[in-house]
Write a protein that holds these residues in place. Structure first.
Motif, PDB file in Angstrom:
ATOM      1  N   SER A 120     -11.481  -5.616   0.552  1.00 44.02           N
ATOM      2  CA  SER A 120     -10.227  -6.148   1.095  1.00 44.02           C
ATOM      3  C   SER A 120     -10.362  -7.614   1.475  1.00 44.02           C
ATOM      4  O   SER A 120      -9.527  -8.452   1.113  1.00 44.02           O
ATOM      5  CB  SER A 120      -9.796  -5.349   2.333  1.00 44.02           C
ATOM      6  OG  SER A 120      -9.546  -4.011   2.015  1.00 44.02           O
ATOM      7  N   LEU A 121     -11.409  -7.930   2.217  1.00 47.32           N
ATOM      8  CA  LEU A 121     -11.536  -9.271   2.779  1.00 47.32           C
ATOM      9  C   LEU A 121     -11.829 -10.331   1.730  1.00 47.32           C
ATOM     10  O   LEU A 121     -11.444 -11.495   1.897  1.00 47.32           O
ATOM     11  CB  LEU A 121     -12.614  -9.269   3.863  1.00 47.32           C
ATOM     12  CG  LEU A 121     -12.170  -8.610   5.173  1.00 47.32           C
ATOM     13  CD1 LEU A 121     -13.361  -8.371   6.097  1.00 47.32           C
ATOM     14  CD2 LEU A 121     -11.129  -9.480   5.881  1.00 47.32           C
ATOM     15  N   SER A 181      -9.285  -2.932  -2.407  1.00 47.27           N
ATOM     16  CA  SER A 181      -8.594  -4.016  -3.097  1.00 47.27           C
ATOM     17  C   SER A 181      -7.083  -3.876  -2.989  1.00 47.27           C
ATOM     18  O   SER A 181      -6.363  -4.879  -2.977  1.00 47.27           O
ATOM     19  CB  SER A 181      -9.013  -4.049  -4.567  1.00 47.27           C
ATOM     20  OG  SER A 181      -8.722  -2.825  -5.204  1.00 47.27           O
ATOM     21  N   LEU A 182      -6.596  -2.644  -2.903  1.00 48.08           N
ATOM     22  CA  LEU A 182      -5.153  -2.429  -2.770  1.00 48.08           C
ATOM     23  C   LEU A 182      -4.645  -3.048  -1.471  1.00 48.08           C
ATOM     24  O   LEU A 182      -3.601  -3.720  -1.441  1.00 48.08           O
ATOM     25  CB  LEU A 182      -4.843  -0.931  -2.802  1.00 48.08           C
ATOM     26  CG  LEU A 182      -3.361  -0.537  -2.817  1.00 48.08           C
ATOM     27  CD1 LEU A 182      -2.689  -1.086  -4.064  1.00 48.08           C
ATOM     28  CD2 LEU A 182      -3.216   0.981  -2.764  1.00 48.08           C
ATOM     29  N   GLY A 230      -2.314  -6.427  -1.306  1.00 46.86           N
ATOM     30  CA  GLY A 230      -1.008  -6.275  -0.669  1.00 46.86           C
ATOM     31  C   GLY A 230      -0.832  -7.191   0.534  1.00 46.86           C
ATOM     32  O   GLY A 230       0.211  -7.839   0.690  1.00 46.86           O
ATOM     33  N   LEU A 231      -1.858  -7.259   1.380  1.00 49.42           N
ATOM     34  CA  LEU A 231      -1.759  -8.098   2.571  1.00 49.42           C
ATOM     35  C   LEU A 231      -1.748  -9.575   2.190  1.00 49.42           C
ATOM     36  O   LEU A 231      -0.998 -10.368   2.777  1.00 49.42           O
ATOM     37  CB  LEU A 231      -2.930  -7.806   3.506  1.00 49.42           C
ATOM     38  CG  LEU A 231      -2.900  -8.513   4.865  1.00 49.42           C
ATOM     39  CD1 LEU A 231      -1.612  -8.203   5.615  1.00 49.42           C
ATOM     40  CD2 LEU A 231      -4.117  -8.126   5.704  1.00 49.42           C
ATOM     41  N   GLY A 291       5.293  -5.648  -0.532  1.00 49.31           N
ATOM     42  CA  GLY A 291       6.302  -4.872   0.175  1.00 49.31           C
ATOM     43  C   GLY A 291       5.770  -3.577   0.770  1.00 49.31           C
ATOM     44  O   GLY A 291       6.088  -3.234   1.916  1.00 49.31           O
ATOM     45  N   ARG A 292       4.955  -2.884   0.016  1.00 47.27           N
ATOM     46  CA  ARG A 292       4.414  -1.619   0.525  1.00 47.27           C
ATOM     47  C   ARG A 292       3.527  -1.861   1.740  1.00 47.27           C
ATOM     48  O   ARG A 292       3.602  -1.131   2.734  1.00 47.27           O
ATOM     49  CB  ARG A 292       3.605  -0.920  -0.569  1.00 47.27           C
ATOM     50  CG  ARG A 292       3.015   0.406  -0.114  1.00 47.27           C
ATOM     51  CD  ARG A 292       2.119   1.014  -1.174  1.00 47.27           C
ATOM     52  NE  ARG A 292       1.470   2.226  -0.697  1.00 47.27           N
ATOM     53  CZ  ARG A 292       0.497   2.859  -1.338  1.00 47.27           C
ATOM     54  NH1 ARG A 292       0.057   2.392  -2.496  1.00 47.27           N
ATOM     55  NH2 ARG A 292      -0.034   3.948  -0.846  1.00 47.27           N
ATOM     56  N   ALA A 293       2.686  -2.894   1.644  1.00 50.17           N
ATOM     57  CA  ALA A 293       1.810  -3.219   2.778  1.00 50.17           C
ATOM     58  C   ALA A 293       2.632  -3.631   3.990  1.00 50.17           C
ATOM     59  O   ALA A 293       2.349  -3.202   5.121  1.00 50.17           O
ATOM     60  CB  ALA A 293       0.850  -4.332   2.385  1.00 50.17           C
ATOM     61  N   LEU A 294       3.655  -4.440   3.780  1.00 48.77           N
ATOM     62  CA  LEU A 294       4.495  -4.909   4.889  1.00 48.77           C
ATOM     63  C   LEU A 294       5.235  -3.755   5.546  1.00 48.77           C
ATOM     64  O   LEU A 294       5.318  -3.675   6.777  1.00 48.77           O
ATOM     65  CB  LEU A 294       5.487  -5.956   4.380  1.00 48.77           C
ATOM     66  CG  LEU A 294       6.439  -6.545   5.422  1.00 48.77           C
ATOM     67  CD1 LEU A 294       5.672  -7.148   6.589  1.00 48.77           C
ATOM     68  CD2 LEU A 294       7.357  -7.584   4.776  1.00 48.77           C
TER      69      LEU A 294
END
Length: 291
Positions: free
Chosen positions: A60-61, A93-94, A98-99, A139-142
């Motif tokens: 992620s990071l 990674s998703l 997303g973020l 959008g999904r992450a938000l």
């Protein structure tokens, strides 16, 4: 450093992995090496406060950290957001993609994350609003962050007060025999890293020993072959000693083979010595031995 050793123990990963991970975060967020303890404490705290783990954090990071730095989001806030996403099944990674997309799109629109979540909460079509604000990927992450907004502040506060978390978690996980072995291994790795970076005296000594052994093998082979050939030419003219000559020649060749094999076996043993044997290929050496 002690901080990296604590992180490696706390997350149960190798020292090299922990060091690479920590270094990449320090650089990605534009921090200094003096802030290493801050980074490792946040990482350790995140794994004990959310569904995040080492692999998830790393994936992620590496995607979101540069964007977070560019948009002025701290490592504590970024990790808190990833923790909320992980708790709701969005990891790796998703989550990072997303973020990161959310940060980019909101920055384009001149909105903060809090303002965007407020708009979504006031909307009758929350999914549509989230997509409009952050795009398809973001959008999904938000939307997920909006639904878990109460947890964001709690995690961020915990990470802001995470000082000493890595050491505490490391001490808890290492309080057993397996932990003692891990500490010993880490101490040895740390010792090696402290005195040798691959270009120092130990490395030069290792290369010298390898080259010396290699030259010795070549010398033994040349001398034995020369002696065997000279003996054969000297004695072949005497019919009565032909059989003995062949036996002697065979013995000399066998001696040369044995000496060469002995030297190769010595080099194989040397390959197991840390640093000194780093440049030796045991499989190649074994293949060169004459059976």
């Amino acid at each position: 450093t002690a901080d990296v050793l604590d992180l490696a123990a706390a997350l149960d990963v190798g020292l090299a992995e922990a060091a690479e991970f920590t270094g990449s975060l320090v650089r990605s967020f534009g921090l200094t090496t003096e802030e290493t303890s801050r980074v490792v404490d946040v990482m350790a705290k995140s794994t004990s406060s959310s569904a995040l783990n080492f692999e998830g954090l790393r994936e992620s990071l590496k995607l979101v950290a540069p964007v977070a730095k560019a948009t002025g989001v701290s490592i504590e806030k970024t990790t808190a957001l990833l923790g909320v996403l992980a708790d709701r099944g969005i990891k790796g990674s998703l989550a990072g993609t997303g973020l990161g997309q959310t940060f980019v799109e909101l920055n384009k629109k001149g909105l903060t994350l809090d303002q965007a979540m407020e708009r979504i909460n006031e909307s009758s079509n929350k999914l549509g609003t989230a997509m409009q604000l952050a795009g398809v990927r973001g959008g999904r992450a938000l939307l997920t962050l909006t639904e878990g907004s109460e947890s964001i502040g709690k995690l961020e506060q915990a990470f802001n007060n995470a000082s000493g978390a890595a050491k505490t978690l490391a001490d808890e996980r290492l309080n057993n025999l397996t932990g003692d072995v891990t500490i010993l291994k880490s101490a040895w790795e740390g010792f090696i890293l402290a005195i040798e970076d691959g270009t120092g005296g130990l490395n030069k000594l290792g290369r010298f020993l390898v080259q010396l052994t290699t030259n010795a093998i070549a010398f033994f082979q040349e001398q034995v072959e020369l002696t065997a050939v000279s003996w054969e030419h000297m004695m072949l003219g005497i019919d009565a000693t032909k059989q003995r000559t062949k036996q002697a020649w065979s013995w000399f060749k066998s001696l040369g083979t044995n000496l060469a094999n002995f030297a190769l076996e010595a080099m194989e043993a040397l390959a197991d010595v840390p640093i000194i044997g780093a440049g030796l290929d045991k499989d190649k050496l074994a293949a060169e031995r004459v059976i």
